[in-house]
Design a protein around this motif. Structure first.
Motif, PDB file in Angstrom:
ATOM      1  N   GLY A 105      27.827  52.423  46.670  1.00  0.00           N
ATOM      2  CA  GLY A 105      27.877  53.228  45.452  1.00  0.00           C
ATOM      3  C   GLY A 105      29.216  53.211  44.761  1.00  0.00           C
ATOM      4  N   GLN A 106      29.886  52.080  44.751  1.00  0.00           N
ATOM      5  CA  GLN A 106      31.202  51.983  44.122  1.00  0.00           C
ATOM      6  C   GLN A 106      31.126  51.156  42.841  1.00  0.00           C
ATOM      7  OE1 GLN A 106      34.663  52.009  47.110  1.00  0.00           O
ATOM      8  NE2 GLN A 106      33.149  50.754  48.187  1.00  0.00           N
ATOM      9  N   ASN A 107      32.233  51.146  42.121  1.00  0.00           N
ATOM     10  CA  ASN A 107      32.319  50.439  40.850  1.00  0.00           C
ATOM     11  C   ASN A 107      33.220  49.223  40.993  1.00  0.00           C
ATOM     12  OD1 ASN A 107      33.936  50.047  38.086  1.00  0.00           O
ATOM     13  ND2 ASN A 107      31.888  50.812  37.603  1.00  0.00           N
ATOM     14  N   LYS A 108      32.717  48.060  40.617  1.00  0.00           N
ATOM     15  CA  LYS A 108      33.465  46.820  40.797  1.00  0.00           C
ATOM     16  C   LYS A 108      34.771  46.826  40.004  1.00  0.00           C
ATOM     17  CE  LYS A 108      31.722  43.107  38.969  1.00  0.00           C
ATOM     18  NZ  LYS A 108      30.844  41.918  38.763  1.00  0.00           N
ATOM     19  N   GLU A 109      34.732  47.261  38.757  1.00  0.00           N
ATOM     20  CA  GLU A 109      35.939  47.268  37.927  1.00  0.00           C
ATOM     21  C   GLU A 109      36.997  48.201  38.490  1.00  0.00           C
ATOM     22  OE1 GLU A 109      36.512  45.252  35.502  1.00  0.00           O
ATOM     23  OE2 GLU A 109      34.520  44.329  35.688  1.00  0.00           O
ATOM     24  N   TYR A 110      36.563  49.348  38.978  1.00  0.00           N
ATOM     25  CA  TYR A 110      37.512  50.314  39.559  1.00  0.00           C
ATOM     26  C   TYR A 110      38.195  49.716  40.789  1.00  0.00           C
ATOM     27  CZ  TYR A 110      39.227  54.382  42.106  1.00  0.00           C
ATOM     28  OH  TYR A 110      40.017  55.271  42.799  1.00  0.00           O
ATOM     29  N   LEU A 111      37.409  49.077  41.669  1.00  0.00           N
ATOM     30  CA  LEU A 111      37.982  48.467  42.865  1.00  0.00           C
ATOM     31  C   LEU A 111      38.959  47.365  42.505  1.00  0.00           C
ATOM     32  CD1 LEU A 111      34.801  48.236  45.137  1.00  0.00           C
ATOM     33  CD2 LEU A 111      36.686  49.860  45.338  1.00  0.00           C
ATOM     34  N   TYR A 112      38.612  46.587  41.468  1.00  0.00           N
ATOM     35  CA  TYR A 112      39.502  45.511  41.048  1.00  0.00           C
ATOM     36  C   TYR A 112      40.848  46.066  40.584  1.00  0.00           C
ATOM     37  CZ  TYR A 112      41.636  41.925  38.153  1.00  0.00           C
ATOM     38  OH  TYR A 112      42.542  41.050  37.590  1.00  0.00           O
ATOM     39  N   HIS A 113      40.809  47.112  39.773  1.00  0.00           N
ATOM     40  CA  HIS A 113      42.058  47.683  39.251  1.00  0.00           C
ATOM     41  C   HIS A 113      42.882  48.313  40.372  1.00  0.00           C
ATOM     42  CE1 HIS A 113      41.482  46.841  35.030  1.00  0.00           C
ATOM     43  NE2 HIS A 113      40.265  47.364  35.058  1.00  0.00           N
ATOM     44  N   GLN A 114      42.229  48.890  41.379  1.00  0.00           N
ATOM     45  CA  GLN A 114      42.959  49.451  42.513  1.00  0.00           C
ATOM     46  C   GLN A 114      43.702  48.344  43.261  1.00  0.00           C
ATOM     47  OE1 GLN A 114      42.817  52.785  41.492  1.00  0.00           O
ATOM     48  NE2 GLN A 114      42.964  53.085  43.699  1.00  0.00           N
ATOM     49  N   ILE A 115      43.067  47.211  43.416  1.00  0.00           N
ATOM     50  CA  ILE A 115      43.699  46.090  44.097  1.00  0.00           C
ATOM     51  C   ILE A 115      44.758  45.440  43.209  1.00  0.00           C
ATOM     52  CG2 ILE A 115      43.290  43.769  45.032  1.00  0.00           C
ATOM     53  CD1 ILE A 115      40.556  44.737  45.958  1.00  0.00           C
ATOM     54  N   ARG A 116      44.433  45.316  41.909  1.00  0.00           N
ATOM     55  CA  ARG A 116      45.357  44.637  40.987  1.00  0.00           C
ATOM     56  C   ARG A 116      46.701  45.355  40.922  1.00  0.00           C
ATOM     57  NH1 ARG A 116      48.622  42.460  38.915  1.00  0.00           N
ATOM     58  NH2 ARG A 116      48.692  41.111  37.058  1.00  0.00           N
ATOM     59  N   LYS A 117      46.711  46.667  41.061  1.00  0.00           N
ATOM     60  CA  LYS A 117      47.966  47.421  41.006  1.00  0.00           C
ATOM     61  C   LYS A 117      48.881  47.084  42.186  1.00  0.00           C
ATOM     62  CE  LYS A 117      46.017  51.494  40.669  1.00  0.00           C
ATOM     63  NZ  LYS A 117      45.830  52.963  40.532  1.00  0.00           N
ATOM     64  N   LYS A 118      48.314  46.598  43.272  1.00  0.00           N
ATOM     65  CA  LYS A 118      49.114  46.310  44.464  1.00  0.00           C
ATOM     66  C   LYS A 118      49.198  44.820  44.775  1.00  0.00           C
ATOM     67  CE  LYS A 118      48.256  50.753  46.689  1.00  0.00           C
ATOM     68  NZ  LYS A 118      47.932  51.438  47.968  1.00  0.00           N
ATOM     69  N   THR A 119      48.713  44.000  43.866  1.00  0.00           N
ATOM     70  CA  THR A 119      48.657  42.566  44.139  1.00  0.00           C
ATOM     71  C   THR A 119      50.038  41.959  44.350  1.00  0.00           C
ATOM     72  OG1 THR A 119      46.624  42.360  42.842  1.00  0.00           O
ATOM     73  CG2 THR A 119      47.849  40.344  43.256  1.00  0.00           C
ATOM     74  N   ALA A 120      51.028  42.400  43.595  1.00  0.00           N
ATOM     75  CA  ALA A 120      52.374  41.834  43.741  1.00  0.00           C
ATOM     76  C   ALA A 120      52.906  42.057  45.157  1.00  0.00           C
ATOM     77  CB  ALA A 120      53.307  42.457  42.705  1.00  0.00           C
ATOM     78  N   ASP A 121      52.676  43.245  45.690  1.00  0.00           N
ATOM     79  CA  ASP A 121      53.118  43.512  47.065  1.00  0.00           C
ATOM     80  C   ASP A 121      52.234  42.792  48.079  1.00  0.00           C
ATOM     81  OD1 ASP A 121      55.262  45.117  46.340  1.00  0.00           O
ATOM     82  OD2 ASP A 121      54.048  46.948  46.304  1.00  0.00           O
ATOM     83  N   LEU A 122      50.937  42.734  47.807  1.00  0.00           N
ATOM     84  CA  LEU A 122      50.030  42.072  48.742  1.00  0.00           C
ATOM     85  C   LEU A 122      50.296  40.573  48.825  1.00  0.00           C
ATOM     86  CD1 LEU A 122      46.710  43.915  47.781  1.00  0.00           C
ATOM     87  CD2 LEU A 122      48.034  44.203  49.881  1.00  0.00           C
ATOM     88  N   ARG A 123      50.784  39.996  47.730  1.00  0.00           N
ATOM     89  CA  ARG A 123      51.116  38.562  47.732  1.00  0.00           C
ATOM     90  C   ARG A 123      52.200  38.267  48.763  1.00  0.00           C
ATOM     91  NH1 ARG A 123      50.913  34.110  44.136  1.00  0.00           N
ATOM     92  NH2 ARG A 123      49.772  35.327  42.588  1.00  0.00           N
ATOM     93  N   LYS A 124      53.077  39.227  49.011  1.00  0.00           N
ATOM     94  CA  LYS A 124      54.180  39.037  49.951  1.00  0.00           C
ATOM     95  C   LYS A 124      53.698  38.954  51.396  1.00  0.00           C
ATOM     96  CE  LYS A 124      57.391  41.517  46.919  1.00  0.00           C
ATOM     97  NZ  LYS A 124      58.254  42.719  46.782  1.00  0.00           N
ATOM     98  N   CYS A 125      52.446  39.300  51.633  1.00  0.00           N
ATOM     99  CA  CYS A 125      51.894  39.169  52.988  1.00  0.00           C
ATOM    100  C   CYS A 125      51.684  37.709  53.369  1.00  0.00           C
ATOM    101  CB  CYS A 125      50.564  39.920  53.093  1.00  0.00           C
ATOM    102  SG  CYS A 125      50.698  41.716  52.893  1.00  0.00           S
TER     103      CYS A 125
END
Length: 464
Positions: A105-125
Motif C-alpha cells: 500500500g505504498q506510493n512509488k513516487e514517494y518512495l523514489y523521492h525518499q531514496i533520491r534525497k539520500k542518493t549522494a550519500d548512498l553512492r559512497k557505499c
C-alpha cells in the motif's frame, strides 16, 4: 618550495638560488605518479561498505572458480546493471517491484523521492570506479528503488510463515532460478545498502510487536541461508547492518568476544605469547595425542572449545557445517568482504576458515570430521573438500588473537602428553585395539584364544 600545477611539483633540493635560478625546474616530482594517477591529492573518503572484490584475492583464485563472485541470474545494485548476461532477468524486475508496492500500500513516487534525497550519500557505499559514469543520481535512485522492491518481494514470498523456504511458487521462478537468485543475493558485489531496504519497508506494515513485518522476514531469510545442518537461532543482531551479506556474517558469528578476553589476548601479545597466525595440528596428529572431536552445542563459528582430561585425552568441539556449492560461495564472498580495506574490523569468518584449514590437510582429516558429525560433505570426494580449504586459505591472514585460548590449551595438552611415556602407550593401545567394535572383538577373540591355548598346554603337562 614552488608548486607547478601542470603535471609536476617542484621540490627544494637545497641548491643555492644564486647559483642556478632555474635549478628547481630541473628537479621536480611527477604529480601524476605521486598521487596515483591523479593530478591532485585525493581527499580522504569513507571506505565503501560494498566494495569490489580485492584484486589480490580475485587473482589468487583465478583458477579456483572466480565466477562465484559474479551473479549468475540477476544483478542487484549498480556494479552489474549493464551486464549482457543478466538482461533477461532485468526485464522481470519491475513486475515484482510493482507487486511489492501494491501489496504494501505504498506510493512509488514517494518512495523514489525518499531514496533520491539520500542518493549522494548512498553512492559512497560503492567503489566509485566500479560504477559506470552514465549512471547519474537519478538513474542510481531508480536502480535502488527497483532492486530494493524486487529483493523485498522475493524475500517476502520465498519464506513461509514458519521462516523456512516456501514451497509455493508465487514468484513464477523455477527451482533452478530460485536457487541461483538466492545465491546471487549474498554476493559482495551484488548488494544494496541496507538503508535502502529500510526506507522501503519502514511503512510496509508492522507485526504484532509493532515492528516492521519485513524486518522479521529478512531475519528469517538470512537465517535460512546459514551453512549449518542444525540451522541457527537468531537472537541479537546489529539493527543496522551494511547489507545482506554483512547481516549473514553477524548471524553466523554470533556475539563477539568480551572486552576482557580481548584485553587478555592483547596482554599476551605484549608478552610475546601469541603468534602472528593461528595454526593447529591436523586432525590425524591431534588424534595421536588422544584428542577426539565433537559438534559444538551451538552453530556459531566462534563456538570452538577444548577440554583436556588430565593430559591423557581431550575433546575439541567445533560447530557443525554443511559443505556444498552454496556454502563455498558464501564463504568466498565473506572472505572478500572481510579482506576489503576498512570495511570491517571483524575477521571472524577468515579466522574460522584458517583454523579449520589447519585441521584439514588431507582427505583422511575430512573423513574423521565427517565421522564426528562436524562436517557434512555434499561437494564430492573428501579430497575436494580438503583442497578447497587449502587453496582458499593459502594466503589469508586471520585475527592473531582468534581462538587463542583454544590453541594454548591444545599446546599444553600436547606438552603434558609427550612428557609422560605412559600416556603415549595408553593412547596408542586405545587407538590400535579399541578404535572400532571390530578391533575390540578381534582383541577379545585373541585373548580368549591365548587363554584356551594356555589352559590346554597346562592340562596336557600337569594332567594326572
Amino acid at each position: 618550495m614552488r608548486n607547478l600545477f601542470s603535471n609536476t611539483l617542484s621540490v627544494d633540493l637545497g641548491v643555492p638560488t644564486g647559483e642556478n635560478e632555474n635549478s628547481n625546474d630541473d628537479h621536480v616530482i611527477d604529480v601524476e605518479v605521486w598521487y596515483g594517477g591523479h593530478l591532485e591529492p585525493n581527499v580522504k573518503e569513507r571506505a565503501p561498505n560494498i566494495p569490489k572484490v580485492p584484486a589480490t584475492l580475485r587473482e589468487s583464485q583465478k583458477q579456483k572458480l572466480p565466477q562465484w563472485y559474479k551473479p549468475s541470474v540477476i544483478s542487484i545494485g549498480p556494479y552489474y546493471y549493464t551486464s549482457p548476461r543478466l538482461t533477461e532477468a532485468q526485464k522481470h524486475k519491475h513486475g515484482h517491484a510493482e507487486k511489492f508496492i501494491e501489496e504494501t500500500g505504498q506510493n512509488k513516487e514517494y518512495l523514489y523521492h525518499q531514496i533520491r534525497k539520500k542518493t549522494a550519500d548512498l553512492r559512497k557505499c560503492y567503489d566509485r570506479q566500479g560504477i559506470q559514469k552514465e549512471i547519474d543520481d537519478n538513474k542510481l535512485a531508480t536502480i535502488f528503488l527497483l532492486d530494493g522492491c524486487f529483493v523485498l518481494h522475493f524475500i517476502k514470498h520465498s519464506i513461509d510463515d514458519d521462516g523456512y523456504n516456501s514451497s509455493n511458487n508465487a514468484l513464477n521462478f523455477t527451482n533452478h532460478e530460485m536457487t541461483h537468485i538466492k545465491q546471487d543475493l549474498f554476493l559482495l558485489e551484488n548488494q544494496l545498502p541496507y538503508e535502502v531496504l529500510q526506507l522501503l519497508f519502514d511503512h510496509a506494515g508492522n507485526d504484532s510487536n509493532g515492528r516492521p513485518a519485513m524486518e522479521g522476514m529478512i531475519k528469517d531469510f538470512v537465517a535460512s541461508h546459514v551453512p549449518f545442518p542444525r540451522g541457527i537461532w537468531v537472537k541479537e543482531v546489529n539493527p543496522k547492518p551494511s547489507h545482506l551479506l554483512h547481516y549473514l556474517q553477524e548471524v553466523i558469528l554470533g556475539k563477539s568476544r568480551s572486552v576482557s578476553s580481548q584485553k587478555q589476548d592483547e596482554a599476551q601479545m605484549g608478552r610475546g605469547r601469541v603468534r602472528s597466525k593461528c595454526f593447529c595440528k591436523n586432525v590425524q596428529e591431534l588424534r595421536k595425542v588422544g584428542i577426539h572431536f565433537k559438534p559444538s552445542p551451538t552453530s556459531y563459528l566462534t563456538d570452538i572449545s577444548f577440554n583436556s582430561h588430565f593430559g591423557a585425552t581431550g575433546c575439541l568441539k567445533l560447530p557443525a557445517i554443511t559443505m556444498n556449492t552454496s556454502t563455498m560461495i558464501i564463504f568466498l564472498n565473506l572472505i572478500a568482504f572481510e579482506s576489503s580495506i576498512n570495511t570491517t574490523n571483524n575477521l571472524g569468518v577468515i579466522s574460522y576458515l584458517c583454523f579449520l584449514d589447519s585441521l584439514i590437510d588431507r582427505w583422511d582429516d575430512v573423513k574423521e570430521l565427517q565421522a564426528a558429525e562436524i562436517l557434512r560433505n555434499f561437494v564430492g570426494e573428501r579430497g575436494d573438500v580438503a583442497q578447497f580449504f587449502n587453496n582458499v586459505c593459502n594466503k589469508l591472514v586471520p585475527d592473531p588473537s582468534a581462538y587463542r585460548d583454544v590453541m594454548l590449551q591444545i599446546e599444553r595438552h600436547m606438552d603434558r602428553h609427550h612428557s609422560c611415556r605412559l600416556r603415549e602407550w595408553y593412547i596408542q593401545c586405545k587407538q590400535k585395539y579399541f578404535s572400532s567394535p571390530w578391533s575390540c572383538i578381534a582383541l577379545v577373540a585373541a585373548i580368549i584364544g591365548l587363554s584356551l591355548t594356555a589352559i590346554q598346554a597346562y592340562t596336557s603337562v600337569f594332567s594326572p
